[in-house]
Design an enzyme around this catalytic site. Structure first.
Site, mmCIF file in Angstrom:
data_model
loop_
_atom_site.group_PDB
_atom_site.id
_atom_site.type_symbol
_atom_site.label_atom_id
_atom_site.label_comp_id
_atom_site.label_asym_id
_atom_site.label_seq_id
_atom_site.Cartn_x
_atom_site.Cartn_y
_atom_site.Cartn_z
ATOM 1 N N SER A 69 6.505 13.005 -9.055
ATOM 2 C CA SER A 69 7.936 12.234 -9.017
ATOM 3 C C SER A 69 8.009 11.333 -10.388
ATOM 4 O O SER A 69 9.163 10.722 -10.256
ATOM 5 C CB SER A 69 8.320 11.852 -7.699
ATOM 6 O OG SER A 69 7.216 11.017 -7.442
ATOM 7 N N ASP A 124 15.544 6.866 -3.237
ATOM 8 C CA ASP A 124 14.577 7.183 -2.365
ATOM 9 C C ASP A 124 15.095 7.146 -1.076
ATOM 10 O O ASP A 124 14.195 7.076 0.000
ATOM 11 C CB ASP A 124 13.263 6.278 -2.493
ATOM 12 C CG ASP A 124 12.303 6.687 -3.935
ATOM 13 O OD1 ASP A 124 11.548 5.808 -4.087
ATOM 14 O OD2 ASP A 124 12.729 7.699 -4.398
ATOM 15 N N HIS A 183 7.085 4.572 -7.157
ATOM 16 C CA HIS A 183 8.461 4.662 -7.864
ATOM 17 C C HIS A 183 8.991 3.413 -8.755
ATOM 18 O O HIS A 183 8.093 2.336 -8.312
ATOM 19 C CB HIS A 183 9.178 5.034 -6.849
ATOM 20 C CG HIS A 183 9.126 6.737 -6.418
ATOM 21 N ND1 HIS A 183 9.795 7.078 -5.393
ATOM 22 C CD2 HIS A 183 8.564 7.514 -6.811
ATOM 23 C CE1 HIS A 183 9.398 8.410 -5.341
ATOM 24 N NE2 HIS A 183 8.656 8.733 -6.244
#
Lengths: 179, 177
Positions: free
Chosen positions: A56, A122, A96
């Site tokens: 990701s 998210d 992230h």
């Protein structure tokens, strides 16, 4: 080739040498543990090195890359930083980027994260009802990067037989080998 | 050094040492470089509306901003910089929250791609929602940051050399009927 030398050596060893081999092994394990705990203290993070598990954050990080984290409480997290955080009740850390950050007068911070390679933020990954990530969820901030090395960890997790085989082989070699 | 295993072991150990040394050299030679560059930001349009955010039932202020951006980042790339992650950050202060930072737009530039930016009347990639309804009349500071992702080493969060401030209108934009 291997078996003849190894068992010959084993029979020649007396009790003292066997104890010495075990102590050697224990020293290696203790030093490795000391280094890991030492890193935890220096960086302030409970997990100073993490392996990237998903795609990701491509093309910056691929599966199997290693990240070095720091978690100094006095350094404020800013938007744009790459943070590693855990969702309550889930073990897997997520790596992230922070895209939104709000801090109120009491100093309480909340932020929203998103993977570079994901289309949406998210919120779908958080716990049901959770809209923001807070400081206590954060394991650390990604500061350093080494590519590919973490593939070994992923291999060992996906194929536990590989993990047992490697550990078994290592154990046998350390105990048997004279030097 | 007479068996296949001994030779394979020697080759393997040597390649690992060489790879590690090259990686360390890459990190050392690029660690102290200055990655800051000038960037020019302008705001072409800024209005504010009050709408329901996606996951909550409350209405919040949504800023709609069109901006222009000029920057040349070609010489930030070197043998150890594999990617730049650029992001345009809006910072402002409200009575509810003393720090607000919202990323409005981002871009990935990989080594070898065109690193000259010349955007005009660009709309934002992400929704500029406030955590509340306090955007009207607010002074917002826009700045371009970038994250240097190396082949090996420290990931720099590069601070901008300058920023552009603009004021959000005092009134909500009226929908044209």
């Amino acid at each position: 080739m291997l078996s003849m030398d190894v068992f010959g050596e084993l029979r020649r060893m007396n009790k003292r040498q066997v104890y010495f081999q075990f102590l050697n092994f224990a020293m290696i394990v203790a030093s490795a543990l000391m280094m890991w705990k030492g890193m935890m203290v220096v960086t302030g993070s409970e997990s100073p090195i993490v392996v990237v598990l998903s795609g990701s954050m491509e093309p910056a990080f691929y599966r199997g890359d290693l990240l070095f984290l720091t978690n100094y409480q006095q350094d404020k997290i800013e938007a744009g930083e790459i943070v590693v955080f855990k969702i309550d009740g889930r073990d897997i850390p997520i790596v992230h980027r922070v895209i939104k950050l709000h801090e109120n007068e009491d100093g309480k911070v909340k932020f929203l994260t998103k993977g570079d390679n994901n289309e949406v933020d998210d919120r779908g990954l958080y716990k049901p009802g959770q809209l923001w990530v807070e400081r206590n969820h954060v394991v650390g901030r990604a500061r350093g990067f080494v590519p590919y090395i973490g593939m070994i960890t992923i291999l060992m997790n996906d194929y536990p037989q590989v993990k047992y085989a490697i550990l078994g082989l290592l154990g046998v070699f350390v105990l048997i080998h004279r030097e | 050094m007479h068996t296949v295993w001994a030779r394979a072991n020697a080759v393997f150990a040597f390649s690992v040492s060489v790879t590690a040394s090259v990686a360390f050299a890459c990190f050392l030679t690029t660690h102290v470089l200055d990655n800051t560059r000038p960037a020019t930001i302008g705001v072409d349009k800024a209005i504010v509306k009050n709408l329901k955010d996606f996951y909550v039932d409350q209405k919040k202020d949504l800023g709609i901003v069109h901006f222009s951006l000029k920057a040349n980042l070609t010489d930030v790339f070197n043998w150890n910089c594999k990617q730049l992650f650029l992001y345009l950050m809006a910072e402002y202060e409200t009575p509810d929250n003393k720090v607000n930072q919202v990323v409005l737009w981002d871009k990935i530039i990989r080594r070898g791609e065109n690193a000259v930016l010349n955007l005009r009347k660009q709309s934002t990639k992400y929704y500029f929602f406030d955590d509340g309804s306090n955007l009207r009349g607010r002074e917002v500071k826009l700045s371009l940051h970038w994250n240097v992702i190396p082949n090996t080493g420290y990931m720099w969060m590069v601070k901008p050399q300058s920023h552009h401030s603009f004021i959000i209108p005092e009134k909500y934009a009226i929908r044209k009927q």
